[in-house]
Design a protein around this motif. Structure first.
Motif, mmCIF file in Angstrom:
data_model
loop_
_atom_site.group_PDB
_atom_site.id
_atom_site.type_symbol
_atom_site.label_atom_id
_atom_site.label_comp_id
_atom_site.label_asym_id
_atom_site.label_seq_id
_atom_site.Cartn_x
_atom_site.Cartn_y
_atom_site.Cartn_z
ATOM 1 N N SER A 1 0.822 -1.213 0.000
ATOM 2 C CA SER A 1 0.000 0.000 0.000
ATOM 3 C C SER A 1 0.858 1.266 0.000
ATOM 4 C CB SER A 1 -0.933 0.000 1.210
ATOM 5 O OG SER A 1 -0.201 -0.073 2.428
ATOM 6 N N VAL A 2 2.122 1.136 0.407
ATOM 7 C CA VAL A 2 3.030 2.284 0.396
ATOM 8 C C VAL A 2 3.173 2.852 -1.012
ATOM 9 C CG1 VAL A 2 5.452 2.957 0.719
ATOM 10 C CG2 VAL A 2 4.317 1.535 2.433
ATOM 11 N N PHE A 3 3.232 1.988 -2.015
ATOM 12 C CA PHE A 3 3.537 2.432 -3.369
ATOM 13 C C PHE A 3 2.422 3.292 -3.964
ATOM 14 C CE2 PHE A 3 5.703 -1.884 -3.217
ATOM 15 C CZ PHE A 3 6.903 -1.349 -2.774
ATOM 16 N N ALA A 4 1.177 3.022 -3.600
ATOM 17 C CA ALA A 4 0.064 3.791 -4.151
ATOM 18 C C ALA A 4 0.129 5.251 -3.715
ATOM 19 C CB ALA A 4 -1.265 3.165 -3.720
ATOM 20 N N LEU A 5 0.418 5.483 -2.442
ATOM 21 C CA LEU A 5 0.493 6.851 -1.953
ATOM 22 C C LEU A 5 1.721 7.577 -2.481
ATOM 23 C CD1 LEU A 5 -1.650 5.602 0.039
ATOM 24 C CD2 LEU A 5 -0.828 7.279 1.701
ATOM 25 N N GLN A 6 2.828 6.847 -2.664
ATOM 26 C CA GLN A 6 4.002 7.487 -3.246
ATOM 27 C C GLN A 6 3.727 7.941 -4.674
ATOM 28 O OE1 GLN A 6 6.966 4.361 -2.523
ATOM 29 N NE2 GLN A 6 8.016 5.734 -1.104
ATOM 30 N N ALA A 7 3.013 7.130 -5.448
ATOM 31 C CA ALA A 7 2.691 7.504 -6.828
ATOM 32 C C ALA A 7 1.824 8.759 -6.864
ATOM 33 C CB ALA A 7 1.979 6.342 -7.531
#
Length: 435
Positions: A395-401
């Motif tokens: 889920s970290v990657f979605a917010l970074q994008a």
């Protein structure tokens, strides 16, 4: 023509030893607030056993605390702009000390939640106040370095949690550890009352005109209209939360339950992250003070490195990632906090002194909003997938994008506004009115 003395800016204080002493009191308050905030990060497994809760309920502790913290940022910014630093910090110390003591003595999950909410409310009043204190006591050119040094004191607080609190829990138990730590709040409260001043003599800010709700709306709207404020918020949003989630709650369970480390070894890895934070903090502060154009590259570079090392760790075949990769992960996560401080370096030049607190509050909401979202997502996904940390931490990657998209959208507009202000300030300096 006016004399050189007349051209000096009364709004730009000289700094010096007195400034360092007064500001040091403020950052000590922030240090204690961070110790209290992050103490749950090394006590997550103990809290689950004490209150007999699952992963989602455990994450609610940190989510509620950060939800209160994030929700208080703009009100606190307005309070600092209107009431001054000392009054706001005093209230904050009282609240977070009561919250820590209440957490120590809570017999039930509900009372513990209420205590963490109270702690989050007091904690919310510290960092923005310390930033405002720095702008009142030090020259503007020192702004980036002062902000990074303030962040370093937060890192020290985190280090105290990972070393002292963790070991005290093993030796003295829950109540003695949390109740004993609350005494630090009384110490900084005494220092605050005795030594802290809002500004040096002769540098009193002009009294602001306050018109109730209209003043509040105007402060928020004008701060938000500045591209620098919004860019600062998205930089903070994108860079801070991976390390915050790791250190605040889920790092220790991930290292112990998923990676098979002992609690002692996992604690050492968290300590490594904190030490890395200190090194990156001083490095980033020096770079930005000398090269203002490095702000966006540093922020985006930190996001890229964090994404790459998290992906490598989660995608590694087999049950456990190798130790060198876990060490690399913890070192890279140490750059997240210093990178998030860059957000304030976009908001600071975009807003006049009377809006600094409000603008800082908007920026500070970014990272904590992302942290709340990720803490909740990880807890829910762990329960839904039977403790599959690979899925949960993805889920970290979605917010970074999302954050990177907004940074790329706003950076050019912010750069143009900063160039226009620089040209205007040079024109005002050259065209000095006749006496």
């Amino acid at each position: 023509m006016s004399s050189p003395a007349a051209l000096s800016l009364p709004s730009d204080p000289p700094g010096g030893r007195r400034a360092a002493l007064v500001w040091g009191v403020g950052v000590c308050v922030y240090l204690v607030a961070v110790i209290f905030r992050t103490s749950l990060g090394v006590a997550g497994l103990d809290a689950a056993d004490r209150f007999d809760v699952n992963a989602s309920a455990l994450s609610t502790f940190s989510i509620l605390q950060l939800l209160v913290y994030a929700g208080m940022q703009i009100p606190v910014g307005l309070m600092v702009d209107r009431l001054g630093t000392k009054k706001v910090l005093t209230l904050g110390v009282v609240l977070f000390t009561l919250g820590q003591l209440g957490f120590a003595l809570s017999p039930s999950y509900g009372m513990a939640l209420a205590s963490r909410a109270l702690l989050g409310c007091g904690d919310a009043m510290t960092f923005i106040s310390v930033l405002r204190l720095g702008t009142r006591w030090f020259p503007a050119r020192r702004g980036p370095l002062i902000a990074q040094v303030a962040g370093l004191f937060g890192v020290v607080g985190n280090l105290v949690s990972t070393i002292v609190i963790a070991r005290t829990l093993d030796g003295l138990g829950w109540t003695a550890t949390f109740a004993g730590s609350s005494l630090a709040g009384l110490v900084v409260l005494a220092l605050l009352v005795l030594f802290l001043k809002d500004h040096p003599e002769g540098y009193e800010p002009e009294p602001a005109r306050h018109a109730g709700a209209a003043y509040v709306r105007r402060q928020i709207a004008r701060s938000w209209q500045e591209p620098g404020t919004r860019l600062g918020m998205w930089v903070h949003f994108t860079t801070q939360f991976p390390a915050m989630v790791f250190l605040l709650l889920w790092g220790l369970p991930f290292l112990v339950e998923e990676q098979g480390l002992s609690r002692g070894a996992a604690g050492d890895m968290l300590t490594l992250t904190v030490l890395s934070n200190m090194v990156f903090g001083m490095t980033y502060g020096q770079i930005i003070a000398r090269h203002h154009g490095a702000r966006v590259p540093l922020a985006l570079g930190t996001v890229a490195a964090t994404t790459a090392v998290w992906a490598a760790t989660l995608a590694h075949p087999g049950g456990h990632a190798p130790m060198w990769l876990l060490v690399t992960l913890c070192v890279v996560l140490g750059a997240c906090g210093p990178a998030s401080m860059i957000g304030f370096d976009f908001a600071r030049p975009a807003n006049p002194p009377e809006r600094q607190g409000t603008a800082s509050g908007i920026v500070n909401m970014g990272g904590f909003t992302a942290s709340i979202t990720t803490l909740l997502a990880v807890g829910v996904l762990l329960d839904a997938t039977g403790d599959d940390y690979r899925v949960a931490f993805s889920s970290v990657f979605a917010l970074q994008a999302l954050g990177v998209t907004q940074i790329l959208r706003l950076r050019a507009r912010t750069a143009r506004r900063e160039r226009d202000r620089l040209v205007a300030s040079r024109v005002e300096t050259v065209h000095v009115p006749a006496a």
